[in-house]
Scaffold this motif. Structure first.
Motif, PDB file in Angstrom:
ATOM      1  N   ALA A 118     111.549  43.678  68.122  1.00 40.30           N
ATOM      2  CA  ALA A 118     111.590  45.013  68.720  1.00 40.30           C
ATOM      3  C   ALA A 118     112.951  45.258  69.356  1.00 40.30           C
ATOM      4  O   ALA A 118     113.410  44.449  70.156  1.00 40.30           O
ATOM      5  CB  ALA A 118     110.485  45.152  69.758  1.00 40.30           C
ATOM      6  N   VAL A 119     113.591  46.351  68.994  1.00 44.13           N
ATOM      7  CA  VAL A 119     114.950  46.615  69.501  1.00 44.13           C
ATOM      8  C   VAL A 119     115.113  47.983  70.138  1.00 44.13           C
ATOM      9  O   VAL A 119     116.148  48.258  70.739  1.00 44.13           O
ATOM     10  CB  VAL A 119     116.004  46.457  68.378  1.00 44.13           C
ATOM     11  N   GLY A 120     114.119  48.867  70.026  1.00 50.27           N
ATOM     12  CA  GLY A 120     114.337  50.169  70.627  1.00 50.27           C
ATOM     13  C   GLY A 120     113.163  51.114  70.476  1.00 50.27           C
ATOM     14  O   GLY A 120     112.082  50.745  70.000  1.00 50.27           O
ATOM     15  N   TYR A 121     113.403  52.361  70.893  1.00 47.32           N
ATOM     16  CA  TYR A 121     112.374  53.403  70.842  1.00 47.32           C
ATOM     17  C   TYR A 121     112.975  54.683  70.272  1.00 47.32           C
ATOM     18  O   TYR A 121     114.089  55.078  70.618  1.00 47.32           O
ATOM     19  CB  TYR A 121     111.819  53.687  72.230  1.00 47.32           C
ATOM     20  N   SER A 122     112.208  55.341  69.428  1.00 42.27           N
ATOM     21  CA  SER A 122     112.554  56.655  68.903  1.00 42.27           C
ATOM     22  C   SER A 122     111.631  57.669  69.570  1.00 42.27           C
ATOM     23  O   SER A 122     110.404  57.548  69.509  1.00 42.27           O
ATOM     24  CB  SER A 122     112.360  56.673  67.382  1.00 42.27           C
ATOM     25  N   ILE A 123     112.224  58.674  70.219  1.00 50.43           N
ATOM     26  CA  ILE A 123     111.455  59.561  71.099  1.00 50.43           C
ATOM     27  C   ILE A 123     111.691  61.015  70.707  1.00 50.43           C
ATOM     28  O   ILE A 123     112.837  61.453  70.565  1.00 50.43           O
ATOM     29  CB  ILE A 123     111.867  59.334  72.560  1.00 50.43           C
ATOM     30  N   ASP A 124     110.604  61.742  70.526  1.00 51.40           N
ATOM     31  CA  ASP A 124     110.685  63.169  70.204  1.00 51.40           C
ATOM     32  C   ASP A 124     110.376  64.011  71.428  1.00 51.40           C
ATOM     33  O   ASP A 124     109.592  63.607  72.309  1.00 51.40           O
ATOM     34  CB  ASP A 124     109.696  63.505  69.089  1.00 51.40           C
ATOM     35  N   TYR A 125     110.980  65.213  71.458  1.00 50.73           N
ATOM     36  CA  TYR A 125     110.753  66.178  72.530  1.00 50.73           C
ATOM     37  C   TYR A 125     110.073  67.423  71.977  1.00 50.73           C
ATOM     38  O   TYR A 125     110.173  67.745  70.779  1.00 50.73           O
ATOM     39  CB  TYR A 125     112.074  66.604  73.167  1.00 50.73           C
ATOM     40  N   CYS A 126     109.417  68.135  72.878  1.00 50.14           N
ATOM     41  CA  CYS A 126     108.856  69.437  72.512  1.00 50.14           C
ATOM     42  C   CYS A 126     108.915  70.366  73.720  1.00 50.14           C
ATOM     43  O   CYS A 126     109.114  69.931  74.859  1.00 50.14           O
ATOM     44  CB  CYS A 126     107.412  69.292  72.033  1.00 50.14           C
ATOM     45  N   LEU A 127     108.750  71.677  73.469  1.00 53.18           N
ATOM     46  CA  LEU A 127     108.617  72.653  74.539  1.00 53.18           C
ATOM     47  C   LEU A 127     107.155  72.722  74.965  1.00 53.18           C
ATOM     48  O   LEU A 127     106.278  72.142  74.317  1.00 53.18           O
ATOM     49  CB  LEU A 127     109.093  74.017  74.059  1.00 53.18           C
ATOM     50  N   GLU A 128     106.882  73.427  76.041  1.00 55.63           N
ATOM     51  CA  GLU A 128     105.502  73.562  76.497  1.00 55.63           C
ATOM     52  C   GLU A 128     104.630  74.230  75.439  1.00 55.63           C
ATOM     53  O   GLU A 128     103.418  74.017  75.380  1.00 55.63           O
ATOM     54  CB  GLU A 128     105.462  74.350  77.809  1.00 55.63           C
ATOM     55  N   SER A 129     105.258  75.029  74.587  1.00 58.93           N
ATOM     56  CA  SER A 129     104.533  75.701  73.515  1.00 58.93           C
ATOM     57  C   SER A 129     104.178  74.759  72.372  1.00 58.93           C
ATOM     58  O   SER A 129     103.398  75.111  71.487  1.00 58.93           O
ATOM     59  CB  SER A 129     105.378  76.848  72.963  1.00 58.93           C
ATOM     60  N   GLY A 130     104.771  73.554  72.377  1.00 63.54           N
ATOM     61  CA  GLY A 130     104.537  72.597  71.310  1.00 63.54           C
ATOM     62  C   GLY A 130     105.632  72.591  70.255  1.00 63.54           C
ATOM     63  O   GLY A 130     105.640  71.733  69.366  1.00 63.54           O
ATOM     64  N   GLU A 131     106.567  73.527  70.339  1.00 64.49           N
ATOM     65  CA  GLU A 131     107.664  73.602  69.364  1.00 64.49           C
ATOM     66  C   GLU A 131     108.590  72.399  69.530  1.00 64.49           C
ATOM     67  O   GLU A 131     108.905  71.980  70.649  1.00 64.49           O
ATOM     68  CB  GLU A 131     108.444  74.896  69.594  1.00 64.49           C
ATOM     69  N   ARG A 132     109.049  71.842  68.415  1.00 59.44           N
ATOM     70  CA  ARG A 132     109.965  70.700  68.464  1.00 59.44           C
ATOM     71  C   ARG A 132     111.252  71.101  69.178  1.00 59.44           C
ATOM     72  O   ARG A 132     111.799  72.171  68.944  1.00 59.44           O
ATOM     73  CB  ARG A 132     110.293  70.212  67.054  1.00 59.44           C
ATOM     74  N   ALA A 133     111.763  70.176  70.027  1.00 65.49           N
ATOM     75  CA  ALA A 133     112.928  70.530  70.843  1.00 65.49           C
ATOM     76  C   ALA A 133     113.992  69.434  70.854  1.00 65.49           C
ATOM     77  O   ALA A 133     114.865  69.444  71.714  1.00 65.49           O
ATOM     78  CB  ALA A 133     112.485  70.834  72.260  1.00 65.49           C
ATOM     79  N   GLY A 134     113.909  68.480  69.921  1.00 63.85           N
ATOM     80  CA  GLY A 134     114.957  67.463  69.852  1.00 63.85           C
ATOM     81  C   GLY A 134     114.406  66.050  69.925  1.00 63.85           C
ATOM     82  O   GLY A 134     113.187  65.822  69.860  1.00 63.85           O
ATOM     83  N   TYR A 135     115.314  65.126  70.102  1.00 65.75           N
ATOM     84  CA  TYR A 135     114.918  63.706  70.132  1.00 65.75           C
ATOM     85  C   TYR A 135     116.032  62.871  70.738  1.00 65.75           C
ATOM     86  O   TYR A 135     117.173  63.333  70.903  1.00 65.75           O
ATOM     87  CB  TYR A 135     114.622  63.200  68.716  1.00 65.75           C
ATOM     88  N   VAL A 136     115.719  61.614  71.082  1.00 63.50           N
ATOM     89  CA  VAL A 136     116.702  60.630  71.498  1.00 63.50           C
ATOM     90  C   VAL A 136     116.249  59.275  70.970  1.00 63.50           C
ATOM     91  O   VAL A 136     115.047  59.011  70.861  1.00 63.50           O
ATOM     92  CB  VAL A 136     116.858  60.586  73.043  1.00 63.50           C
ATOM     93  N   VAL A 137     117.214  58.428  70.601  1.00 64.13           N
ATOM     94  CA  VAL A 137     116.919  57.079  70.118  1.00 64.13           C
ATOM     95  C   VAL A 137     117.577  56.077  71.055  1.00 64.13           C
ATOM     96  O   VAL A 137     118.804  56.086  71.222  1.00 64.13           O
ATOM     97  CB  VAL A 137     117.433  56.860  68.678  1.00 64.13           C
ATOM     98  N   PHE A 138     116.774  55.235  71.701  1.00 67.14           N
ATOM     99  CA  PHE A 138     117.277  54.125  72.506  1.00 67.14           C
ATOM    100  C   PHE A 138     117.312  52.874  71.627  1.00 67.14           C
ATOM    101  O   PHE A 138     116.302  52.497  71.035  1.00 67.14           O
ATOM    102  CB  PHE A 138     116.367  53.850  73.708  1.00 67.14           C
ATOM    103  N   ASP A 139     118.483  52.245  71.561  1.00 70.08           N
ATOM    104  CA  ASP A 139     118.652  51.049  70.729  1.00 70.08           C
ATOM    105  C   ASP A 139     119.356  49.983  71.561  1.00 70.08           C
ATOM    106  O   ASP A 139     120.480  50.186  72.031  1.00 70.08           O
ATOM    107  CB  ASP A 139     119.487  51.379  69.485  1.00 70.08           C
ATOM    108  N   SER A 140     118.707  48.831  71.753  1.00 69.14           N
ATOM    109  CA  SER A 140     119.257  47.785  72.615  1.00 69.14           C
ATOM    110  C   SER A 140     120.543  47.193  72.078  1.00 69.14           C
ATOM    111  O   SER A 140     121.286  46.558  72.819  1.00 69.14           O
ATOM    112  CB  SER A 140     118.220  46.664  72.801  1.00 69.14           C
TER     113      SER A 140
END
Length: 388
Positions: free
Chosen positions: A82-104
């Motif tokens: 295990a080396v990291g996490y892939s994380i998605d974002y959304c708005l309160e409406s549920g619409e996709r709003a981006g992402y961030v990838v943490f990689d050790s």
């Protein structure tokens, strides 16, 4: 107001930097997140912690937009760690709003991110790939290379990346089978290097030494794989020393072959030669010992430190050293597993300031101890598998 807004933003960024510093410390403390669960000695970076860091990061970049973390997926490297996490974002409406990838393994930990409306993380994009059968109960997200992610069927080792390419998830990771015909491997041992003689300055090792030589293994089992040989040497002398089945050790070899999912490389003169994947060596040995009443944990390190091996020996714990070399004759890559049963700090005779650091290994080819040069300059890469 502008000044105040900038100060608020600055405080948010300072807070984020502090959180990311903590994240760095935690990642460095747990180079293999899953290993922490086994050892109980280190703090694991949990999904909840990654979620909180991601939320803080979103806040620092989008002060006026309520962006929420919608999903967190842990991913692994090609060694199964295990080396990291892939994380998605959304708005309160549920619409996709981006992402961030943490990689050790990425400087700064943030490998990539986007807050563009509708954008999604690499692993979410990967979920759109339909090439790999979805019937498998064991799919693992992988980071194959920087910015390229895949999902692996761990049963078949087949992986499909985010572009739909199908490949072996462990391509190039397998380690060789029989005695190499090239002289390159002789150079990694002090007993076959130049005309120097060596004195042992300090050392430690298991009370007994075990090395089933290749020819004997072949005569008793009709098979040979260096990874399996490394493990049976450790089982017989250390982990299962009190219960090892000496009366039918050939059956134990076959059991380890099956537990580590050894793959057939070729068949010659009636002997089946095989190879293993790193992740199967660790998990297979743990499973094999568990079936015989011994509970172990395991962890894997790429480019392991010498101290990791010495610490294992000092604590009576088994480990395997794996190395790959680029052969001088053809330029091909060869790999080999060896059981570590001790270590020694050596000194060239009459050269007071020249210390050499070795591992005492059973090389899987012969029936005596070898002094392996841990800092040999010709290694293509090295791997350590540690049991606890």
């Amino acid at each position: 107001m502008l000044v105040k807004a900038k100060k608020v933003r600055l405080r948010l960024l300072e807070s984020l930097l502090a959180l990311l510093l903590l994240l760095v410390v935690l990642f460095l403390a747990v180079p293999q997140a899953d290993a922490a669960e086994n050892s109980g000695e280190k703090t694991e970076l949990t999904e909840q912690m990654a979620r909180e860091f991601a939320q803080e990061f979103a806040l620092s970049q989008n002060e006026d937009k309520p962006i929420l973390v919608s999903s967190v997926v842990k991913f692994y490297d090609e060694y199964g760690q295990a080396v990291g996490y892939s994380i998605d974002y959304c708005l309160e409406s549920g619409e996709r709003a981006g992402y961030v990838v943490f990689d050790s393994e990425c400087p700064g930990l943030i490998a990539e991110y986007s807050f563009e409306s509708g954008s999604m993380s690499p692993l979410t994009r990967l979920s759109q790939v339909q090439t790999l059968s979805r019937n498998s109960a064991s799919l693992k997200p992988l980071r194959m290379s920087p910015f390229v992610y895949a999902v692996e069927d761990v049963d078949s080792h087949v992986a499909v990346d985010m572009y739909g390419n199908v490949e072996d998830a462990h391509d190039g990771e397998d380690f060789g089978s029989s005695t190499p015909i090239t002289p390159d491997w002789d150079m990694i041992f002090f007993d076959n290097t130049g005309s120097f003689q060596y004195n042992i300055v300090s050392s430690n090792h298991f009370q007994e030494f075990m090395s089933f030589e290749e020819s004997w293994v072949e005569s008793q089992t009709g098979r040979y794989a260096c990874g399996v040989s490394a493990l049976i040497n450790l089982a017989a002398v250390n982990d299962l020393a009190d219960t090892f089945n000496w009366n039918n050790w050939g059956a134990e070899y076959i059991a380890l072959w099956n537990a580590t999912n050894a793959q057939t490389s070729y068949v010659k003169d009636g002997i089946t030669y095989g190879y293993n994947y790193d992740s199967d060596i660790g998990s297979g040995y743990v499973s094999y010992c568990a079936s015989r009443g011994k509970t172990l944990g395991c962890s894997l390190s790429k480019s392991p430190a010498y101290s990791q091996f010495t610490s294992s020996v000092d604590n009576g714990r088994s480990s395997v050293f794996a190395a790959r070399l680029q052969t001088s004759a053809s330029g091909t890559i060869e790999g080999h597993y060896m059981a570590v049963q001790g270590y020694a700090k050596l000194q060239k005779t009459n050269v007071a300031s020249d210390y050499l650091y070795s591992l005492i290994v059973s090389d899987g080819w012969c029936n005596y101890a070898r002094y392996l040069n841990f800092y040999y300059a010709g290694y293509y890469n090295t791997v350590g598998i540690f049991f606890s």
